[in-house]
Design an enzyme around this catalytic site. Sequence first.
Site, mmCIF file in Angstrom:
data_model
loop_
_atom_site.group_PDB
_atom_site.id
_atom_site.type_symbol
_atom_site.label_atom_id
_atom_site.label_comp_id
_atom_site.label_asym_id
_atom_site.label_seq_id
_atom_site.Cartn_x
_atom_site.Cartn_y
_atom_site.Cartn_z
ATOM 1 N N LYS A 1 60.071 72.880 22.652
ATOM 2 C CA LYS A 1 60.234 74.292 23.059
ATOM 3 C C LYS A 1 58.932 74.812 23.681
ATOM 4 O O LYS A 1 58.136 75.490 23.033
ATOM 5 C CB LYS A 1 60.666 75.128 21.844
ATOM 6 N N ARG B 1 61.065 73.339 13.554
ATOM 7 C CA ARG B 1 61.098 72.952 14.972
ATOM 8 C C ARG B 1 59.742 73.206 15.634
ATOM 9 O O ARG B 1 59.302 72.435 16.490
ATOM 10 C CB ARG B 1 62.203 73.707 15.719
ATOM 11 N N ARG C 1 38.562 75.170 33.183
ATOM 12 C CA ARG C 1 39.875 74.587 33.474
ATOM 13 C C ARG C 1 39.732 73.079 33.660
ATOM 14 O O ARG C 1 38.842 72.637 34.388
ATOM 15 C CB ARG C 1 40.452 75.226 34.741
ATOM 16 N N TYR D 1 56.661 77.810 21.687
ATOM 17 C CA TYR D 1 57.029 79.116 21.147
ATOM 18 C C TYR D 1 58.259 79.013 20.260
ATOM 19 O O TYR D 1 58.940 77.991 20.236
ATOM 20 C CB TYR D 1 57.244 80.134 22.270
ATOM 21 N N GLU E 1 72.871 72.775 29.133
ATOM 22 C CA GLU E 1 72.854 73.974 28.280
ATOM 23 C C GLU E 1 72.687 75.207 29.150
ATOM 24 O O GLU E 1 72.596 75.102 30.380
ATOM 25 C CB GLU E 1 71.718 73.878 27.250
ATOM 26 N N LEU F 1 67.502 71.618 24.248
ATOM 27 C CA LEU F 1 66.757 72.110 23.088
ATOM 28 C C LEU F 1 67.667 72.017 21.862
ATOM 29 O O LEU F 1 68.867 72.336 21.952
ATOM 30 C CB LEU F 1 66.325 73.566 23.297
HETATM 31 N N1 PLP Z 1 68.425 76.085 24.738
HETATM 32 C C1 PLP Z 1 67.396 76.665 25.380
HETATM 33 C C2 PLP Z 1 66.977 76.125 26.710
HETATM 34 C C3 PLP Z 1 66.726 77.761 24.827
HETATM 35 O O1 PLP Z 1 65.706 78.333 25.475
HETATM 36 C C4 PLP Z 1 67.185 78.266 23.579
HETATM 37 C C5 PLP Z 1 66.524 79.419 22.955
HETATM 38 O O2 PLP Z 1 65.587 79.976 23.456
HETATM 39 C C6 PLP Z 1 68.282 77.652 22.954
HETATM 40 C C7 PLP Z 1 68.865 76.551 23.554
HETATM 41 C C8 PLP Z 1 68.811 78.148 21.635
HETATM 42 O O3 PLP Z 1 67.954 77.817 20.573
HETATM 43 P P1 PLP Z 1 67.915 78.685 19.244
HETATM 44 O O4 PLP Z 1 69.301 78.713 18.716
HETATM 45 O O5 PLP Z 1 66.991 77.936 18.355
HETATM 46 O O6 PLP Z 1 67.410 80.038 19.630
#
Ligand code: PLP
Length: 287
Positions: free
Chosen positions: A151, A52, A101, A33, A183, A207
């Site tokens: 993501k 991304r 499935r 997503y 994070e 991420l």
């Molecule tokens: N880290 C995680 C785990 C996230 O889920 C997100 C955004 O959903 C981010 C960092 C920040 O990413 P972005 O700046 O691309 O929204």
Amino acid sequence: MTRTVYLNGAYLPETEAKISIFDRGFLMADGVYEVTSVLDGKLIDFAGHAKRLQRSLDELDMANPVTPQVLLEIHRELVTRNAIKDGLIYLQITRGAPEDRDFVFPDPTITKPTLVLFTQNKPSLADSPAAKKGLKVISIDDIRWGRRDIKTVQLLYPSMGKMMAKKAGADDAWMIEDGFVTEGTSNNAYIIKDGKIITRHLGTEILHGITRAAVLRFAEEVKMTVEERSFTLAEAQQADEAFITSASMFVMPVVEIDGVSLGQGTPGQFATRLREVYLEESRKVAI
Ligand code: PLP
């Protein structure tokens, strides 16, 4: 108000958009997503999100049903049809719905990906009261899978993390692995010490935030020093300031970590300035 959403080539009222119970996004969290923000009816950092998205799909050997140009047109069409001034666009692609499935990936020439987009109207996105107050975060163990740079829609643990924070009277949680902060549950984490911005280096552990990339670029433009390295919770609690970044929060100051107040316990000058710079510069290049 009934939203107009996008599903596999069609613009539909949200109540009429339906997907199969065999969709692998639903059964296996086999999907990726993106969330793109909209300010003044324009898309922020669209190119970064599209890039991304492609990377996430490539890493999972999943087909992209649309070109970046078509994706841009769908985003713009949804902004127009839903009269979004400030808000978010959520996009999800899954490996589609095979006949049954099965753990084995379906044949991509037979099973086509599912593409879904919808808007979220957020009138106070840029003018958030939380940015004036700052967030309180708690720390939790990072027990997510090892490819956090992709993501994916496997968001159960981040969702549990938000609930742990809520239960503790906080706003969010920072995750800790091997003694270091990775994070936030849905954002990248930063501390500031002696005017220097410190944030974890890129890798498979976090991420690669699109907002992170922009903020670090703008920080260097305003002559702030950036150090990309791991930091511990103790270092964070002794920092002058802290903040998080994401497409939906932009730059959001953090004022408390595990009950320890940072600085005056109010949003710091650097985080506040970075938020202003990010919003100003992003609006200039929004499309
Ligand atoms: N880290 C995680 C785990 C996230 O889920 C997100 C955004 O959903 C981010 C960092 C920040 O990413 P972005 O700046 O691309 O929204």
